[in-house]
Design a protein around this motif. Structure first.
Motif, short mmCIF file in Angstrom:
data_model
loop_
_atom_site.label_atom_id
_atom_site.label_comp_id
_atom_site.label_asym_id
_atom_site.label_seq_id
_atom_site.Cartn_x
_atom_site.Cartn_y
_atom_site.Cartn_z
N SER A 155 0.67 5.57 -0.90
CA SER A 155 0.04 6.93 -1.16
C SER A 155 0.87 8.34 -1.72
N THR A 179 -2.69 0.88 -4.01
CA THR A 179 -2.28 -0.72 -3.59
C THR A 179 -1.54 -1.02 -5.32
N GLU A 202 1.14 -1.56 0.17
CA GLU A 202 -0.28 0.15 0.11
C GLU A 202 0.73 1.04 0.21
N THR A 223 -4.71 7.42 -1.27
CA THR A 223 -4.24 5.52 -1.26
C THR A 223 -4.48 4.79 -1.94
#
Length: 145
Positions: free
Chosen positions: A39, A106, A37, A104
């Motif tokens: 951001s 992935t 993950e 955010t």
């Protein structure tokens, strides 16, 4: 502490996966990909919190350098500040603000691990797992050994 539990679970899970499940990308290499993950901060180019200040400063600098006036494509507070700075108007300050926001998402992080064809499976697994643990610690900014 949460990272350590996750790391232990990952490593245990990998140990339980037969070596054939981690398909070699090429002879002497194993590639392993896992989700990460990430951001990033998104700013409105025309009305972020410091847009007027940035525009005013750039406009004043352009005027000092005697550059011809060109309207700014960012628009909003930045363009207003640029115009005020360029023409030497009194500093007006920011009127509208579009706050920065965090996006955010992935993505996959892939690592390639080398091994010797002649090594025993246990040696290969140990080397790959040691490298994998080092890489995860680096990704998570945990004390890297």
């Amino acid at each position: 502490m949460g990272h350590c539990r996750f790391l232990s679970a990952c490593l245990t899970g990998i140990l339980l996966v037969p070596l054939v499940a981690i398909a070699p990308a090429a002879a002497g290499r194993i590639q392993y990909c896992y989700p990460v993950e990430k951001s990033r901060t998104l700013r409105d180019p025309g009305s972020h919190p410091q847009a007027y200040d940035d525009g005013y400063r750039e406009g004043a600098a352009a005027a000092r350098e005697k550059k011809p006036f060109e309207p700014r494509s960012a628009g909003g507070e930045f363009a207003r500040g640029f115009e005020d700075g360029y023409y030497g108007r009194t500093y007006g300050g920011q009127q509208n603000v579009v706050p920065d926001r965090t996006d955010t998402y992935t993505t996959n992080q892939c690592r390639t691990y080398e091994y010797n064809d002649g090594d025993a499976v246990e040696q290969t697994l140990k080397r790959v797992l040691d490298d994998f643990q080092r890489d995860l610690r680096r990704d998570w900014n945990i004390n890297v050994r």
